[in-house]
Design a protein around this motif. Structure first.
Motif, PDB file in Angstrom:
ATOM      1  N   GLN A   2       0.833  -1.195   0.000  1.00 23.54           N
ATOM      2  CA  GLN A   2       0.000   0.000   0.000  1.00 23.54           C
ATOM      3  C   GLN A   2       0.869   1.246   0.000  1.00 23.54           C
ATOM      4  O   GLN A   2       2.043   1.225   0.315  1.00 23.54           O
ATOM      5  CB  GLN A   2      -0.887   0.020   1.241  1.00 23.54           C
ATOM      6  CG  GLN A   2      -2.002  -1.037   1.217  1.00 23.54           C
ATOM      7  CD  GLN A   2      -2.803  -0.948   2.479  1.00 23.54           C
ATOM      8  OE1 GLN A   2      -2.250  -0.775   3.541  1.00 23.54           O
ATOM      9  NE2 GLN A   2      -4.101  -1.071   2.370  1.00 23.54           N
ATOM     10  N   THR A   3       0.246   2.357  -0.337  1.00 23.73           N
ATOM     11  CA  THR A   3       0.957   3.625  -0.231  1.00 23.73           C
ATOM     12  C   THR A   3       1.149   3.975   1.236  1.00 23.73           C
ATOM     13  O   THR A   3       0.392   3.571   2.109  1.00 23.73           O
ATOM     14  CB  THR A   3       0.162   4.743  -0.924  1.00 23.73           C
ATOM     15  OG1 THR A   3      -1.150   4.772  -0.376  1.00 23.73           O
ATOM     16  CG2 THR A   3       0.075   4.485  -2.411  1.00 23.73           C
ATOM     17  N   ARG A  15      -5.099  -5.292   3.912  1.00 25.03           N
ATOM     18  CA  ARG A  15      -6.256  -5.580   3.076  1.00 25.03           C
ATOM     19  C   ARG A  15      -6.453  -7.072   2.941  1.00 25.03           C
ATOM     20  O   ARG A  15      -5.511  -7.835   2.778  1.00 25.03           O
ATOM     21  CB  ARG A  15      -6.083  -4.974   1.680  1.00 25.03           C
ATOM     22  CG  ARG A  15      -6.147  -3.471   1.650  1.00 25.03           C
ATOM     23  CD  ARG A  15      -6.338  -2.976   0.231  1.00 25.03           C
ATOM     24  NE  ARG A  15      -5.350  -3.543  -0.667  1.00 25.03           N
ATOM     25  CZ  ARG A  15      -4.139  -3.036  -0.846  1.00 25.03           C
ATOM     26  NH1 ARG A  15      -3.761  -1.985  -0.148  1.00 25.03           N
ATOM     27  NH2 ARG A  15      -3.300  -3.577  -1.700  1.00 25.03           N
ATOM     28  N   GLU A 141      -2.737  -0.894  -6.234  1.00 26.57           N
ATOM     29  CA  GLU A 141      -3.742  -1.234  -5.233  1.00 26.57           C
ATOM     30  C   GLU A 141      -4.516  -2.501  -5.564  1.00 26.57           C
ATOM     31  O   GLU A 141      -5.411  -2.901  -4.829  1.00 26.57           O
ATOM     32  CB  GLU A 141      -4.727  -0.070  -5.075  1.00 26.57           C
ATOM     33  CG  GLU A 141      -4.099   1.181  -4.505  1.00 26.57           C
ATOM     34  CD  GLU A 141      -3.575   0.981  -3.080  1.00 26.57           C
ATOM     35  OE1 GLU A 141      -4.199   0.218  -2.332  1.00 26.57           O
ATOM     36  OE2 GLU A 141      -2.544   1.562  -2.741  1.00 26.57           O
TER      37      GLU A 141
END
Length: 668
Positions: A2-3, A15, A141
């Motif tokens: 993820q960022t 996630r 993503e």
């Protein structure tokens, strides 16, 4: 993956995996993985309690493999069941080379478009490396996207002297740098960025867990970030003398097979295999270690949690590949020079030995050449009567005294010298119907399809959303839905025709397509291929479902059809009918897609080139084509005879000829 966030370290594993309504069947794993899973599922672990590490097994020259297991109980180092795989790479081996993910070929933009994403298997096969493992975190993503989709990489990434991703933040700051001689060193906190002068390859992880031989992983025990909980792990380490690079995976999220590891447990595994320093890389569902097989394919060494969950390997933005040569043995340097209907197998042996080759179209071989009892160290064996454009398994055999030796099982594909004629393109018109045709001979050339619901150009698709998927191209025709369900029918039927002026014994057919989900293909009434359908000989009915689905569940990747060797016998001069039935994977699936391109091929002759070079008054003949025997004659008219041996591969030094001349040719 993820960022990053401003106030905390990013959680690349927070996630859940994408909720897929479709699941493909699990892939095949090597025998020992199957054994581990079987033991876990049958509750046998208790009798095997403890922590074990196998001996190092050479898999390539300079690369050894080991497996670690932990079963809770007496003698166990950890509280949870886990399975670890590690590759030990000898960086001093002159044949070892590294390949981190290279720059994106088109529109490379630092910090935005740096690499293309690939699964581990795709990366290995595309770049022809022998080992591949996921490396840096990255910014995409989504987990399952088409190969080559652009993404940005987190932390420093250098590939063969080219900076792919600069070190531009303090989170992904545990970097491993290699110079041009593969000498590696860690920069455990690469912020501000260390100098990269003289660096040929570099990858970066998140944080160190083993520093100067000290396990520092326990400092993260109270950190609430999920990255520090029990997770699947990818880890890179170095030995104290920097000679050995350790590439490690710890499987997780798969109870009771393997739960995963904490940071300190990961560091302890690194200590057990001989590492002095180690960092954690992108892990979780991205944790994947793949290896080239002896036939040029790929196999997943560990058991990815993404594959276990969804049936599909996750695409990632950064890999670390290793080039290596086969493990040296008595038989070495095996090479194949393949032509269309013959091939020459070459190898060397460490001592003079006999020559023989087993071969065939299956891993069971089935064919064997005549044993050559001549004792040589440079071997050349001719294979004849092969089929064009066909894959063959083979292995070389040599005997030295009473000892017999064999190479590993290898693979090659014969050439196919052909002219091509595109007879059905993707935008071609197809007749179609959604009627139940069980019991109807609708594939026959004489069948009357004038009353079918319609015709339209490909690609043809039905979508419950009422509009075509923009990722599936080239879109041509929207098909009707089942009005009672508002979803696609389970089965759609298609027919088209094409004409051929002539057909010869060398005429054949090649099919590719965009199919979602499965299909059965017929040519002039004969079934010629099944794609993602049950291979059992039982008839396919209108309600038969496909056994799996393509790529990411949509027809966004091109399918190749496995056609029988004699498919050309069904072609005829004049009109030909290609018929296809397409089946959905799920009766409630929202879409179905069909499009096929058909090419007719005819064989042509392709003569080899025989070259003569002269140096210091001596001549040498050489040729690159395989499958030929060198012949000689006193005149162009003959008589032609095989050069003693026979000689089936160059170079061939021409012996001195007294009182005359000699002519040479290649013969098949």
């Amino acid at each position: 993956m993820q960022t990053e966030t401003a106030n905390s370290r990013p959680d690349p594993h927070a996630r859940a995996l994408s909720g897929l309504s479709r699941r493909s069947p699990p892939p095949r794993f090597t025998a020992w993985i199957c054994l581990l899973v079987a033991l876990a599922s049958h509750g046998v672990w208790a009798s095997l309690a403890g922590t074990t590490l196998t001996a190092w097994t050479p898999v390539f020259k300079g690369i050894d493999h080991a497996v670690g297991t932990n079963v809770p109980g007496a003698g166990a180092s950890f509280d949870n069941q886990m399975v670890m795989h590690v590759m030990r790479v000898d960086t001093s081996d002159p044949d070892i080379r590294f390949l981190p993910s290279p720059r994106l070929e088109n529109d490379y933009t630092p910090g935005v478009r740096e690499t293309g994403v690939y699964t581990g298997m795709q990366f290995l096969l595309t770049n022809k490396v022998q080992i591949a493992i996921n490396a840096n975190f990255f910014g995409l993503e989504q987990y399952y996207v088409p190969a080559g989709t652009p993404t940005d990489v987190r932390g420093l990434l250098i590939s063969q002297g080219v900076v792919v991703s600069p070190q531009d933040n303090s989170f992904y700051a545990a970097s491993l740098l290699f110079d041009g001689l593969n000498r590696g060193h860690f920069v455990m906190t690469n912020w501000p960025p260390a100098s990269t002068v003289g660096t040929s390859n570099a990858v970066s992880g998140l944080y160190p867990i083993l520093v100067a031989g000290v396990n520092i992983g326990r400092q993260y025990l109270t950190d609430p970030n999920t990255i520090h909980q029990i997770q699947p792990r990818t880890l890179f380490g170095l030995s104290k003398d920097k000679r050995y690079l350790f590439l490690m995976t710890i499987d997780g999220r798969q109870p009771p097979y393997s739960y995963g590891a904490l940071d300190w447990e990961s560091a302890d595994w690194m200590l057990k295999v001989g590492a002095h320093e180690a960092v954690t890389m992108d892990g979780g569902g991205s944790t994947t270690l793949v290896m080239e097989t002896s036939t040029g394919g790929s196999v997943e060494v560990n058991h990815s949690s993404a594959v276990a969950d969804s049936g599909k390997e996750r695409s990632v933005g950064a890999h670390f590949g290793v080039f290596a040569k086969p493990v040296p043995g008595v038989i070495n340097d095996v090479l194949v020079r393949a032509d269309d209907d013959a091939a020459t197998v070459l190898w060397t042996s460490i001592d003079p030995a006999t020559s023989q080759v087993e071969y065939g179209t299956t891993p069971d071989f089935g064919l064997v050449t005549t044993l050559s009892t001549a004792l040589v160290t440079n071997h050349a064996v001719l294979l004849t009567n092969l089929l064009p454009n066909t894959g063959y398994y083979f292995r070389a055999h040599s005997t030295i005294g009473a000892n017999a030796y064999a190479s590993s099982n290898l693979f090659f594909t014969t050439s196919n010298y052909v002219t091509t004629n595109l007879v059905v393109d993707f935008p071609s018109e197809w007749k179609y119907t959604v009627a139940n045709l069980d019991g109807v001979n609708w594939v026959d050339r004489s069948y009357d399809d004038t009353l079918w619901e319609g015709s339209g150009p490909g690609l043809l698709m039905a979508d419950a959303n009422g509009f075509p998927n923009p990722d599936v191209q080239p879109y041509g025709t929207l098909l009707p839905l089942d009005p009672g369900a508002g979803e696609p029918y389970v089965t759609y039927y298609f027919r088209t025709q094409f004409n051929l002026p002539t057909v010869s014994s060398g005429t054949s057919l090649v099919l590719v397509g965009y199919i979602d989900d499965g299909a059965v293909v017929y040519l002039n009434g004969a079934e010629i291929s099944r794609l993602r359908m049950d291979d059992a000989p039982a008839p396919i009915s209108n309600q038969t479902l496909a056994v799996t689905f393509p790529c990411d569940g949509n027809a966004t990747c091109l399918d190749g059809f496995d056609l029988p060797l004699g498919v050309g016998s069904h072609l005829r001069a004049g009109g030909n009918v290609l018929a296809v039935e397409v089946h959905n994977y799920n009766s409630a699936s929202a879409d179905i897609t069909f499009g096929v391109q058909a090419t007719v091929t005819d064989r042509i002759a392709q003569p080899p080139l025989l070259a003569l070079s002269v140096a210091n008054g001596a001549g040498t003949l050489d040729w690159s084509a395989g499958g030929y025997v060198l012949q000689q004659a006193p005149t162009l008219q003959g008589p032609w005879t095989n050069v003693a041996g026979p000689v089936v591969a160059g170079p061939y030094p021409i012996p001195s000829v007294s009182g005359g001349q000699v002519f040479f040719r290649l013969w098949k």
